[in-house]
Scaffold this motif. Structure first.
Motif, PDB file in Angstrom:
ATOM      1  N   TYR A 113      27.116  40.512  67.739  1.00  0.00           N
ATOM      2  CA  TYR A 113      27.774  40.977  66.508  1.00  0.00           C
ATOM      3  C   TYR A 113      27.210  40.214  65.311  1.00  0.00           C
ATOM      4  O   TYR A 113      26.920  40.790  64.259  1.00  0.00           O
ATOM      5  CB  TYR A 113      29.286  40.759  66.634  1.00  0.00           C
ATOM      6  CG  TYR A 113      30.071  41.261  65.460  1.00  0.00           C
ATOM      7  CD1 TYR A 113      30.299  42.619  65.271  1.00  0.00           C
ATOM      8  CD2 TYR A 113      30.592  40.366  64.524  1.00  0.00           C
ATOM      9  CE1 TYR A 113      31.021  43.084  64.179  1.00  0.00           C
ATOM     10  CE2 TYR A 113      31.312  40.816  63.437  1.00  0.00           C
ATOM     11  CZ  TYR A 113      31.525  42.171  63.266  1.00  0.00           C
ATOM     12  OH  TYR A 113      32.243  42.624  62.194  1.00  0.00           O
ATOM     13  N   ALA A 170      24.747  49.887  69.737  1.00  0.00           N
ATOM     14  CA  ALA A 170      25.969  50.592  69.330  1.00  0.00           C
ATOM     15  C   ALA A 170      26.286  50.276  67.864  1.00  0.00           C
ATOM     16  O   ALA A 170      26.654  51.164  67.093  1.00  0.00           O
ATOM     17  CB  ALA A 170      27.122  50.199  70.245  1.00  0.00           C
ATOM     18  N   LEU A 171      26.120  49.014  67.480  1.00  0.00           N
ATOM     19  CA  LEU A 171      26.413  48.641  66.089  1.00  0.00           C
ATOM     20  C   LEU A 171      25.402  49.265  65.127  1.00  0.00           C
ATOM     21  O   LEU A 171      25.761  49.822  64.093  1.00  0.00           O
ATOM     22  CB  LEU A 171      26.404  47.114  65.941  1.00  0.00           C
ATOM     23  CG  LEU A 171      27.537  46.369  66.665  1.00  0.00           C
ATOM     24  CD1 LEU A 171      27.264  44.861  66.687  1.00  0.00           C
ATOM     25  CD2 LEU A 171      28.895  46.648  66.012  1.00  0.00           C
ATOM     26  N   ASP A 174      25.232  53.669  66.149  1.00  0.00           N
ATOM     27  CA  ASP A 174      26.363  54.599  66.311  1.00  0.00           C
ATOM     28  C   ASP A 174      27.558  54.320  65.419  1.00  0.00           C
ATOM     29  O   ASP A 174      28.456  55.153  65.324  1.00  0.00           O
ATOM     30  CB  ASP A 174      26.865  54.559  67.769  1.00  0.00           C
ATOM     31  CG  ASP A 174      25.771  54.882  68.762  1.00  0.00           C
ATOM     32  OD1 ASP A 174      24.843  55.616  68.370  1.00  0.00           O
ATOM     33  OD2 ASP A 174      25.823  54.387  69.909  1.00  0.00           O
ATOM     34  N   SER A 175      27.612  53.148  64.837  1.00  0.00           N
ATOM     35  CA  SER A 175      28.856  52.764  64.183  1.00  0.00           C
ATOM     36  C   SER A 175      29.052  53.485  62.840  1.00  0.00           C
ATOM     37  O   SER A 175      30.113  54.021  62.571  1.00  0.00           O
ATOM     38  CB  SER A 175      28.879  51.244  64.005  1.00  0.00           C
ATOM     39  OG  SER A 175      30.102  50.830  63.500  1.00  0.00           O
ATOM     40  N   HIS A 197      32.744  54.064  62.744  1.00  0.00           N
ATOM     41  CA  HIS A 197      33.399  54.075  64.051  1.00  0.00           C
ATOM     42  C   HIS A 197      33.407  52.714  64.726  1.00  0.00           C
ATOM     43  O   HIS A 197      32.451  51.940  64.602  1.00  0.00           O
ATOM     44  CB  HIS A 197      32.673  55.069  64.980  1.00  0.00           C
ATOM     45  CG  HIS A 197      32.545  56.417  64.342  1.00  0.00           C
ATOM     46  ND1 HIS A 197      33.612  57.258  64.150  1.00  0.00           N
ATOM     47  CD2 HIS A 197      31.474  57.058  63.813  1.00  0.00           C
ATOM     48  CE1 HIS A 197      33.200  58.366  63.543  1.00  0.00           C
ATOM     49  NE2 HIS A 197      31.908  58.259  63.329  1.00  0.00           N
ATOM     50  N   ILE A 199      33.068  50.494  68.100  1.00  0.00           N
ATOM     51  CA  ILE A 199      32.174  50.710  69.244  1.00  0.00           C
ATOM     52  C   ILE A 199      32.903  50.413  70.562  1.00  0.00           C
ATOM     53  O   ILE A 199      32.462  50.831  71.623  1.00  0.00           O
ATOM     54  CB  ILE A 199      30.871  49.877  69.138  1.00  0.00           C
ATOM     55  CG1 ILE A 199      31.158  48.359  69.170  1.00  0.00           C
ATOM     56  CG2 ILE A 199      30.075  50.243  67.892  1.00  0.00           C
ATOM     57  CD1 ILE A 199      29.910  47.541  69.486  1.00  0.00           C
ATOM     58  N   ASP A 200      33.999  49.669  70.476  1.00  0.00           N
ATOM     59  CA  ASP A 200      34.840  49.384  71.649  1.00  0.00           C
ATOM     60  C   ASP A 200      34.033  48.984  72.875  1.00  0.00           C
ATOM     61  O   ASP A 200      34.178  49.554  73.958  1.00  0.00           O
ATOM     62  CB  ASP A 200      35.719  50.608  71.982  1.00  0.00           C
ATOM     63  CG  ASP A 200      36.777  50.825  70.898  1.00  0.00           C
ATOM     64  OD1 ASP A 200      37.212  49.814  70.302  1.00  0.00           O
ATOM     65  OD2 ASP A 200      37.124  51.981  70.622  1.00  0.00           O
ATOM     66  N   TYR A 201      33.169  48.004  72.689  1.00  0.00           N
ATOM     67  CA  TYR A 201      32.337  47.546  73.809  1.00  0.00           C
ATOM     68  C   TYR A 201      33.088  46.520  74.658  1.00  0.00           C
ATOM     69  O   TYR A 201      33.588  45.524  74.142  1.00  0.00           O
ATOM     70  CB  TYR A 201      31.025  46.921  73.292  1.00  0.00           C
ATOM     71  CG  TYR A 201      30.080  46.656  74.417  1.00  0.00           C
ATOM     72  CD1 TYR A 201      29.161  47.605  74.808  1.00  0.00           C
ATOM     73  CD2 TYR A 201      30.149  45.464  75.139  1.00  0.00           C
ATOM     74  CE1 TYR A 201      28.316  47.384  75.889  1.00  0.00           C
ATOM     75  CE2 TYR A 201      29.314  45.237  76.221  1.00  0.00           C
ATOM     76  CZ  TYR A 201      28.398  46.205  76.586  1.00  0.00           C
ATOM     77  OH  TYR A 201      27.577  45.992  77.650  1.00  0.00           O
ATOM     78  N   GLY A 210      33.862  46.247  67.089  1.00  0.00           N
ATOM     79  CA  GLY A 210      33.194  46.845  65.940  1.00  0.00           C
ATOM     80  C   GLY A 210      34.223  47.218  64.894  1.00  0.00           C
ATOM     81  O   GLY A 210      35.381  46.808  64.992  1.00  0.00           O
ATOM     82  N   PRO A 211      33.909  48.020  63.891  1.00  0.00           N
ATOM     83  CA  PRO A 211      32.578  48.573  63.649  1.00  0.00           C
ATOM     84  C   PRO A 211      31.591  47.506  63.147  1.00  0.00           C
ATOM     85  O   PRO A 211      31.973  46.360  62.935  1.00  0.00           O
ATOM     86  CB  PRO A 211      32.847  49.620  62.561  1.00  0.00           C
ATOM     87  CG  PRO A 211      34.069  49.130  61.849  1.00  0.00           C
ATOM     88  CD  PRO A 211      34.898  48.426  62.872  1.00  0.00           C
ATOM     89  N   HIS A 212      30.360  47.937  62.980  1.00  0.00           N
ATOM     90  CA  HIS A 212      29.323  47.066  62.430  1.00  0.00           C
ATOM     91  C   HIS A 212      29.720  46.682  61.009  1.00  0.00           C
ATOM     92  O   HIS A 212      30.241  47.522  60.269  1.00  0.00           O
ATOM     93  CB  HIS A 212      28.004  47.848  62.422  1.00  0.00           C
ATOM     94  CG  HIS A 212      26.799  47.017  62.062  1.00  0.00           C
ATOM     95  ND1 HIS A 212      26.738  45.649  62.254  1.00  0.00           N
ATOM     96  CD2 HIS A 212      25.599  47.368  61.533  1.00  0.00           C
ATOM     97  CE1 HIS A 212      25.555  45.201  61.856  1.00  0.00           C
ATOM     98  NE2 HIS A 212      24.849  46.228  61.410  1.00  0.00           N
TER      99      HIS A 212
END
Ligand SMILES: Cc1cc2nc3c(=O)[nH]c(=O)nc-3n(C[C@H](O)[C@H](O)[C@H](O)COP(=O)(O)O)c2cc1C
Length: 451
Positions: A113, A170-171, A174-175, A197, A199-201, A210-212
């Motif tokens: 992160y 994902a960050l 997709d975020s 969004h 990312i709920d990793y 997340g999000p980023h």
């Protein structure tokens, strides 16, 4: 295949990198690594030579394997002292327009992160000129300084690296949707919350909702470089790298490495031709062949054998002070850089190396070929590797600072340009465009991160 050679300067924000003894060479300026003017000049020269990027190696920890203590590492400045490479980027970017900056960061000692944020910030500030050289680190002393009782074993390091990259992708990818930032003053809406969004990793090593924290930067994901060369390291490179730094001392080793990596990339649904290979190269150039040979000899005289063995002992996690210099290097499985071990014991079955030979060879640029000659001869050699061996470019390794870079840009690049092998002008705006081709600002669709 790309049409022109890609060039990177392989350097480190430290006195020594991979040519121990270099700083003792008359006129060498390695000690100026703390001087901002030194680095801005390096950036200008690399851009003048049409280089893709300056590639900064980085290690955490100290080379304390040789002799069982750190004395030689400190005496010979073996990658210690070393300043943080990332901090140099804004200064070097300020004096250049197109040159990229590849920073080495460790997936073992950072949090995804945090790292995703740092690299997004740099990608914004440089208008998309950042690459991430993904490493898993190898020195035991780094682990101890960074909160672990001992170094993680290689498999665990790569398990963590796999997750680390999943979080970063994902960050970065997709975020934030492409049109999330609306900057609508009337509605008082900077960004649309519907388009940003979580990312709920949830993984074994990381849990990142997340999000980023950054809006999308020009490249989103920085250009991805990797250099792992053990079996697991190769899989990791095939999963992530857009360009691979090849570290093989011989042509045969390089050929078999490339073939193997292409197969691994294809197995993952990637176009094997899209993966680029950059071996290290140590150019020693003179106006005449005699001058080049004299230079080579004089560099060799300044190699520190003790420093080289200290560096290699750290790479291999094997105390080379305990071995007879004339004994053959026997293969071991190491938890440090297996690839460096393999380079001398496995990759070229026709060649055996004694400890002395490995030390002599590695003192000038570690595991990369040294090319000595006139500008034409050096250009011929690079052209051969580019056209016949199938590499896409080179990491120029320095054995004098800034002499190696200056000689290469002033003497060899003009010849490569006459042969249309090095760019006159940059094709793209972002680093990825300059590495993969105009229009390719973002990760390719067949990159595993996109699948
Ligand atoms: C050309 C090259 C450059 C590397 N640069 C670094 C570096 O700057 N910092 C680092 O910690 N590791 C570096 N490494 C180590 C690798 O990234 C990797 O962590 C190491 O090789 C262990 O993996 P392996 O056993 O799969 O090779 C480098 C390796 C190679 C071959």
């Amino acid at each position: 295949m790309t049409e022109r050679m890609h060039l990177n300067l392989f350097t480190m924000n430290s006195v020594e990198h991979v040519s121990p003894g270099r700083w003792t060479y008359p006129g060498d300026q390695s000690h100026r690594y703390t001087d901002r003017d030194y680095w801005t000049e390096v950036a200008r020269t690399a851009e003048r030579g049409g280089f893709d990027a300056v590639f900064f190696a980085d290690v955490r920890g100290i080379y304390d394997v040789y002799g069982g203590n750190r004395d030689s590492a400190i005496r010979n400045a073996i990658q210690t002292p070393a300043n943080d490479p990332q901090a140099l980027v804004p200064a070097m970017a300020e004096v250049t327009e197109h040159l990229g900056f590849a920073v080495t960061r460790s997936t073992t000692y950072t949090h995804p992160y945090q790292l995703a944020r740092e690299l997004s910030t740099l990608d914004h500030l440089t208008d998309g000129r950042i690459a991430f050289n993904i490493v898993t680190s190898y020195l035991e002393s780094a682990a101890e300084n960074l909160g672990l009782d001992e170094r993680m074993d290689r498999q665990t390091r790569y398990d963590r690296a796999d997750e680390f990259m999943d979080v970063c992708y994902a960050l970065w990818e997709d975020s934030w949707e492409e049109d999330a930032v609306v900057q609508d003053r009337e509605r008082g809406m900077y960004a649309d919350p519907e388009k940003v969004h979580a990312i709920d990793y949830e993984g074994e090593f990381f849990s990142v909702p997340g999000p980023h924290s950054c809006e999308p930067s020009p490249q989103r994901t920085p250009v991805l470089y990797q250099a792992g060369s053990s079996d697991r390291g190769r899989d990791f490179a095939a999963d992530n790298a857009e360009a691979v730094f090849v570290s093989q001392p011989t042509e045969a080793g390089t050929r078999s490495y490339i073939e193997d990596m292409r197969e691994r990339a294809a197995d993952r649904g990637r176009d094997p031709d899209s993966l680029l290979f950059f071996p290290g190269i140590v150019p020693i150039v003179g106006e005449t062949e005699k001058l080049a040979r004299e230079k080579h000899e004089s560099f060799r005289e300044h190699v520190s054998t003790e420093g080289t063995l200290t560096m290699l002992s750290g790479f291999l996690d094997m105390d080379l002070s305990q071995l007879d210099p004339d004994q053959n290097v026997e293969h071991i499985e190491t938890d440090a850089i297996q690839g460096a071990m393999n380079a001398f014991t496995k990759n070229d079955p026709d060649r055996e190396w004694t400890v002395r030979e490995v030390a002599e060879f590695s003192g000038l640029g570690s595991t990369s070929p040294v090319v000595v000659g006139t500008p034409e001869q050096v250009a011929d050699k690079l052209q051969y590797w580019f056209e016949e061996v199938g590499v896409h470019g080179f990491n120029v390794k320095e054995i004098s600072r800034p002499g190696t870079l200056n000689d290469f840009v002033n003497l060899v690049v003009p010849i490569l340009r006459e042969r249309d092998l090095v760019r006159e002008a940059y094709e793209g705006e972002t680093l990825r465009e300059n590495v993969l081709g105009a229009g390719q600002r973002r990760l390719r669709d067949d990159h595993p991160a996109k699948q």
